[in-house]
Design an enzyme around this catalytic site. Structure first.
Site, PDB file in Angstrom:
ATOM      1  N   TYR A  65      64.258  11.933  43.223  1.00 27.15           N
ATOM      2  CA  TYR A  65      65.386  11.025  43.021  1.00 27.15           C
ATOM      3  C   TYR A  65      66.261  11.341  41.818  1.00 27.15           C
ATOM      4  CZ  TYR A  65      61.759   9.175  39.997  1.00 27.15           C
ATOM      5  OH  TYR A  65      60.766   9.066  39.082  1.00 27.15           O
ATOM      6  N   GLU A  73      50.277  -8.174  34.887  1.00 25.79           N
ATOM      7  CA  GLU A  73      49.540  -8.526  33.668  1.00 25.79           C
ATOM      8  C   GLU A  73      49.814  -7.506  32.558  1.00 25.79           C
ATOM      9  OE1 GLU A  73      45.336 -10.372  34.352  1.00 25.79           O
ATOM     10  OE2 GLU A  73      45.650  -8.763  35.790  1.00 25.79           O
ATOM     11  N   TYR A  74      49.862  -6.241  32.965  1.00 23.24           N
ATOM     12  CA  TYR A  74      50.112  -5.180  31.999  1.00 23.24           C
ATOM     13  C   TYR A  74      51.497  -5.339  31.367  1.00 23.24           C
ATOM     14  CZ  TYR A  74      50.978  -0.518  30.140  1.00 23.24           C
ATOM     15  OH  TYR A  74      51.301   0.520  29.319  1.00 23.24           O
ATOM     16  N   ASP A  75      52.479  -5.596  32.226  1.00 22.57           N
ATOM     17  CA  ASP A  75      53.848  -5.771  31.720  1.00 22.57           C
ATOM     18  C   ASP A  75      53.924  -6.960  30.765  1.00 22.57           C
ATOM     19  OD1 ASP A  75      54.763  -3.587  33.135  1.00 22.57           O
ATOM     20  OD2 ASP A  75      55.315  -4.761  34.894  1.00 22.57           O
ATOM     21  N   CYS A 110      15.506   1.671  44.676  1.00 19.51           N
ATOM     22  CA  CYS A 110      16.124   0.395  45.033  1.00 19.51           C
ATOM     23  C   CYS A 110      16.670   0.508  46.469  1.00 19.51           C
ATOM     24  CB  CYS A 110      17.251   0.075  44.060  1.00 19.51           C
ATOM     25  SG  CYS A 110      18.170  -1.398  44.524  1.00 19.51           S
ATOM     26  N   CYS A 164      16.345  -5.414  43.559  1.00 18.52           N
ATOM     27  CA  CYS A 164      14.970  -4.982  43.282  1.00 18.52           C
ATOM     28  C   CYS A 164      14.442  -5.518  41.957  1.00 18.52           C
ATOM     29  CB  CYS A 164      14.893  -3.465  43.312  1.00 18.52           C
ATOM     30  SG  CYS A 164      15.774  -2.700  41.939  1.00 18.52           S
ATOM     31  N   LEU A 217      61.261   3.555  32.111  1.00 17.04           N
ATOM     32  CA  LEU A 217      62.338   2.594  32.377  1.00 17.04           C
ATOM     33  C   LEU A 217      61.978   1.243  31.788  1.00 17.04           C
ATOM     34  CD1 LEU A 217      63.082   3.159  36.169  1.00 17.04           C
ATOM     35  CD2 LEU A 217      64.603   3.683  34.271  1.00 17.04           C
ATOM     36  N   LYS A 262      61.353  -5.487  38.938  1.00 13.88           N
ATOM     37  CA  LYS A 262      60.109  -5.423  39.702  1.00 13.88           C
ATOM     38  C   LYS A 262      59.948  -6.665  40.570  1.00 13.88           C
ATOM     39  CE  LYS A 262      57.028  -2.842  36.875  1.00 13.88           C
ATOM     40  NZ  LYS A 262      55.644  -2.477  36.967  1.00 13.88           N
ATOM     41  N   CYS A 270      18.685  -6.151  38.556  1.00 17.18           N
ATOM     42  CA  CYS A 270      19.279  -5.795  39.840  1.00 17.18           C
ATOM     43  C   CYS A 270      18.981  -6.914  40.834  1.00 17.18           C
ATOM     44  CB  CYS A 270      18.695  -4.480  40.330  1.00 17.18           C
ATOM     45  SG  CYS A 270      19.150  -4.121  42.036  1.00 17.18           S
ATOM     46  N   LYS A 285      62.155   1.661  43.748  1.00 12.25           N
ATOM     47  CA  LYS A 285      61.256   2.135  42.694  1.00 12.25           C
ATOM     48  C   LYS A 285      59.945   2.474  43.381  1.00 12.25           C
ATOM     49  CE  LYS A 285      59.359   0.886  38.166  1.00 12.25           C
ATOM     50  NZ  LYS A 285      58.198   1.725  38.355  1.00 12.25           N
ATOM     51  N   GLU A 336      68.307   1.729  43.947  1.00  9.95           N
ATOM     52  CA  GLU A 336      67.406   2.548  44.768  1.00  9.95           C
ATOM     53  C   GLU A 336      65.973   2.043  44.660  1.00  9.95           C
ATOM     54  OE1 GLU A 336      68.718   6.107  42.633  1.00  9.95           O
ATOM     55  OE2 GLU A 336      66.666   6.334  41.918  1.00  9.95           O
ATOM     56  N   CYS A 359      21.710  -0.095  38.049  1.00  8.39           N
ATOM     57  CA  CYS A 359      20.289  -0.318  38.331  1.00  8.39           C
ATOM     58  C   CYS A 359      19.633   1.066  38.302  1.00  8.39           C
ATOM     59  CB  CYS A 359      20.125  -0.952  39.710  1.00  8.39           C
ATOM     60  SG  CYS A 359      18.454  -0.788  40.357  1.00  8.39           S
ATOM     61  N   ASP A 399      56.229   3.486  43.972  1.00  3.29           N
ATOM     62  CA  ASP A 399      55.001   3.268  43.223  1.00  3.29           C
ATOM     63  C   ASP A 399      54.074   4.459  43.408  1.00  3.29           C
ATOM     64  OD1 ASP A 399      53.249   2.029  41.586  1.00  3.29           O
ATOM     65  OD2 ASP A 399      52.517   0.591  43.062  1.00  3.29           O
TER      66      ASP A 399
HETATM   67  S1  IVH Z   1      64.453   6.956  37.135  1.00  2.00           S
HETATM   68  C1  IVH Z   1      65.313   8.025  32.902  1.00  2.00           C
HETATM   69  N1  IVH Z   1      64.149   6.197  39.623  1.00  2.00           N
HETATM   70  O1  IVH Z   1      59.162   4.507  37.490  1.00  2.00           O
HETATM   71  C2  IVH Z   1      64.981   7.349  34.148  1.00  2.00           C
HETATM   72  N2  IVH Z   1      62.245   6.231  38.226  1.00  2.00           N
HETATM   73  O2  IVH Z   1      58.700   2.667  35.280  1.00  2.00           O
HETATM   74  C3  IVH Z   1      63.764   7.886  34.735  1.00  2.00           C
HETATM   75  N3  IVH Z   1      60.163   5.602  39.329  1.00  2.00           N
HETATM   76  O3  IVH Z   1      58.999   6.915  34.960  1.00  2.00           O
HETATM   77  C4  IVH Z   1      63.244   7.278  35.910  1.00  2.00           C
HETATM   78  N4  IVH Z   1      61.025   5.254  41.309  1.00  2.00           N
HETATM   79  O4  IVH Z   1      58.075   7.483  37.333  1.00  2.00           O
HETATM   80  C5  IVH Z   1      63.559   6.410  38.435  1.00  2.00           C
HETATM   81  N5  IVH Z   1      64.008   5.594  41.859  1.00  2.00           N
HETATM   82  C6  IVH Z   1      63.421   5.810  40.683  1.00  2.00           C
HETATM   83  C7  IVH Z   1      62.028   5.620  40.502  1.00  2.00           C
HETATM   84  C8  IVH Z   1      61.484   5.837  39.237  1.00  2.00           C
HETATM   85  C9  IVH Z   1      59.919   5.256  40.590  1.00  2.00           C
HETATM   86  C10 IVH Z   1      59.138   5.656  38.279  1.00  2.00           C
HETATM   87  C11 IVH Z   1      59.291   6.808  37.338  1.00  2.00           C
HETATM   88  C12 IVH Z   1      59.524   6.181  35.998  1.00  2.00           C
HETATM   89  C13 IVH Z   1      58.856   4.864  36.178  1.00  2.00           C
HETATM   90  C14 IVH Z   1      59.359   3.875  35.176  1.00  2.00           C
END
Ligand code: IVH
Length: 681
Positions: free
Chosen positions: A232, A36-38, A439, A419, A87, A322, A416, A119, A117, A434, A121
């Site tokens: 990374y 939703e944020y994206d 309560c 109560c 990113l 994603k 509430c 990502k 690679e 509350c 979280d």
């Molecule tokens: S590279 C300039 N590699 O995702 C590139 N980021 O949404 C910098 N993140 O700010 C990030 N896994 O905190 C990179 N394998 C990965 C990652 C990664 C998680 C995070 C990172 C970044 C955010 C962007």
């Protein structure tokens, strides 16, 4: 849309994004899913692109140009030597393909090598090593400067303080190494279970908990949770010639230095191989130690990365793809209201059970009143639930096409539900509370917390038993635990004699629990076990804490007791300003509570009694003298030299010959995090 309408919309969207940035980065308590944020950010970016003049007119910098900001009060800020960027991300395979095409045009080559690679979280951090030694850990902050979280990062077990060197892995003078701090799912569940037992609100997912943990002001609290890290990427480096020329080379170097790195990465050529690797990653990611929310595709060649360059917030040579969260549609049968220990009302969606991402979901959080109104969620609606790395699922939206006229807008209770006391809004917060201290739910939660393992630990007085006792009206406050009558308890069932006597014995024994357990059990906001132990040592009795003055905590704007800062001091003052909380303390003492004094408590520690410790090097959060005090208070001995008889060597940074000797003699070496764990056990 006219430019004026666009301007209004852009301003509104910016405010909305800023609001969610604050929740996500600063408070680690997001109220909408990443998806939703994206979407929100994308909507804003699209509008800004369509109406550039409106964009300028809307004034202040747009959040679409920024990376969010995680800086919080209480930490020193530190300027990254090289910016930490964000990113670009997408959920669409086509857009990932376009990313490749763009680079092909930009660089003028048909074949491009990438690295795919995971990502991770977690929470972005930058570590600085000088001459191979870890000197600083900083959060991303606003990308330019972040919070200095060095002391907290030093509690991370898997993070070596010093880089390993080898002919293939020379060590530069200064290097910033980038990565993510995270919690494993198992650790996340362990902590949530403890919170549940103590009647505290649960964290929605490991990322929030990791973010909340790394921003704890007290490193000893951080040490109680097993944070992990994965690295990374490389940032600033001096001399810059020391770096490899490919991203895969970075991974290998980071690994050769002995740092934890991604479990797998895929060197690939071109778009088709990239996509195949992304899908393989999706299949494998369930087995990784960390939660992954996508794949990051990076140009492998560093010189080509440089050629591609960056926009104001993100590099053109990398893209995050994603993975869409698993989503299910189901009927919202009811909205129930949960009430926490402090009376906060949290709405919960009661769902028609539905299968989602490997489990059956029947409940989901709805956060608060505003969130229900914003999404216009109504009882009887068909809703979409999602679980994106989120362990507690969330209701993301209503399926408007299936709404029937019978579904009327939801009105949040003004009283509430337990109560019937009119609820009040907490200043500066969206939450409703509350205000009735008596309560029954609040009573139940307070008693559950007090009796839980983390506090006074009364065997036999678990959540269910507390519920019964409160319902019967026998327990109206924590003090009533000590007024329970055997005759009453015997009416609870047929053959309950044995369990009743056991319970009464456990209650009686608990009168002599360690003082810190009672302090923790009182449920003062922000006061965890570690702080409770400090308070116990400093004040020696509940009564003394209840009558403490602000100056006893903060003098000349500085903490009198290490680890207890202004926020905590304020919370303690507020707690005991309430006459009911003060009355409880005197009642407990009238009921014969004799908390064990702190020194006596630790003296009986099995782990420390009779053991000899040698201290060496600089410890992350305490001086060697403080560590020695703790060892002696726990019944251990401190010695100046290592021998075969030494039980443990507690080693900090720059530990020298003593550490070497310990290793050669095979003496157990522990770091501060391990030491704190031993103390706590
Ligand atoms: S590279 C300039 N590699 O995702 C590139 N980021 O949404 C910098 N993140 O700010 C990030 N896994 O905190 C990179 N394998 C990965 C990652 C990664 C998680 C995070 C990172 C970044 C955010 C962007």
């Amino acid at each position: 849309m006219t430019p004026v309408e666009a301007l209004t919309r852009i301003t509104a969207l910016r405010a909305e994004v800023a609001h969610h940035d604050e929740l996500y980065y600063r408070r680690a308590r997001p109220e909408i899913t990443d998806f939703e944020y994206d979407q929100l950010k994308r909507k804003l970016a699209d509008l800004e692109a369509k109406f550039p003049s409106a964009d300028v007119a809307a004034g202040n910098v747009s959040p679409t140009d920024q990376v969010g900001d995680d800086r919080t009060e209480g930490f020193a800020t530190y300027r990254h030597r090289e910016r930490m960027m964000s990113l670009d991300n997408t959920y669409s395979p086509e857009e990932l393909h376009e990313f490749h095409e763009r680079l092909v045009r930009l660089i003028g080559r048909d074949q491009l090598a990438y690295v795919v690679e995971p990502k991770i979280d977690g929470l972005a951090v930058s570590l600085t090593f000088e001459k191979g030694k870890l000197v600083r850990a900083v959060t991303r902050g606003n990308g330019i400067e972040g919070d200095d979280i060095t002391a907290n990062a030093r509690t991370i077990h898997s993070l070596p303080r010093e880089l390993k060197t080898s002919p293939d892995a020379p060590i530069p003078d200064i290097i910033e190494i980038r990565g993510e701090v995270f919690l494993t799912l198992a650790e996340f569940q362990r902590i949530n279970k403890l919170r549940e037992e103590a009647g505290e609100p649960l964290y929605a997912n490991p990322r929030n908990l990791a973010a909340g943990t790394i921003k704890q002001l007290d490193p000893r609290e951080v040490a109680q949770r097993k944070l992990e890290i994965v690295l990374y990427g490389l940032g600033y480096c001096e001399p810059s010639t020391a770096l490899p020329t490919t991203q895969s080379g970075y991974h290998e170097l980071v690994r050769a230095w002995g740092l934890p790195t991604v479990e797998k990465y895929w060197p690939v050529q071109g778009a088709a191989e990239t996509w195949a690797a992304v899908q393989e990653l999706d299949r494998l990611r369930g087995k990784f130690a960390y939660a992954t929310d996508g794949a990051v595709v990076k140009l492998d060649s560093i010189p080509l990365q440089r050629e591609a360059g960056a926009t104001s917030k993100s590099p053109r040579w990398a893209m995050a793809y994603k993975f869409a969260a698993e989503r299910a549609e189901t009927r919202l049968n009811a909205i129930t209201i949960q009430i926490g220990r402090t009376g906060v009302l949290t709405p919960v969606a009661e769902l028609e059970p539905v299968h989602l991402a490997g489990s059956t979901v029947a409940r989901a959080t709805l956060h608060n009143r505003d969130e229900i109104a914003r999404k216009d969620i109504r009882v009887g609606d068909f809703v979409f639930v999602e679980k994106a790395g989120e362990v507690i699922p969330a209701v993301v939206a209503v399926n408007a096409t299936r709404r029937t006229p019978a579904c009327v807008p939801y009105t949040f209770p003004e009283k509430c539900p337990i109560c019937a006391t009119p609820v009040v809004q907490i200043e500066g917060e969206v939450a409703l509370r509350c205000p009735n201290y008596e309560c029954p739910v609040q009573v139940r939660r307070r008693v559950q917390h007090f009796a839980s393992k983390a506090c006074v630990d009364i065997d036999g007085l678990g959540i269910a038993m507390v519920d019964v006792l409160v319902e019967k009206g026998w327990v109206k406050s924590v003090a009533d635990i000590y007024r329970l009558r055997r005759d009453d308890l015997l009416t609870l069932g047929k053959s309950v004699e044995k369990s009743t006597d056991k319970l009464l014995a456990a209650i009686e024994a608990s009168k002599q629990a360690e003082l810190w357990r009672f302090i923790h059990g009182l449920g003062v906001t922000h006061v965890g076990a570690a702080a409770a132990k400090d308070l116990a040592l400093k004040f020696g009795s509940l009564d003394a804490i209840a009558h403490a003055k602000f100056e006893d905590f903060i003098a000349d704007k500085k903490s009198v007791i290490e680890g207890i800062g202004e926020t905590m001091a304020q919370a303690i003052m507020e707690h005991f300003n309430d006459p009911r909380n003060r009355a409880l303390v005197s009642e407990l003492s009238e009921l014969g509570l004799q908390p064990a004094a702190p020194v006596k408590r630790v003296a009986s520690s099995v782990v420390f009694a009779g053991k000899t410790f040698v201290l060496t090097g600089t410890l992350p959060t305490m001086s060697r003298e403080q560590a020695a005090e703790k060892i002696e208070a726990a019944g251990g001995k401190v010695s100046g030299s290592v021998s075969k008889k030494t039980s443990y060597v507690l080693a900090g940074e720059e530990a020298g010959s003593k550490l070497e000797k310990a290793k050669s003699l095979g003496v157990t070496v522990i770091d501060e995090a391990e030491f704190l764990r031993l103390l706590g056990s």
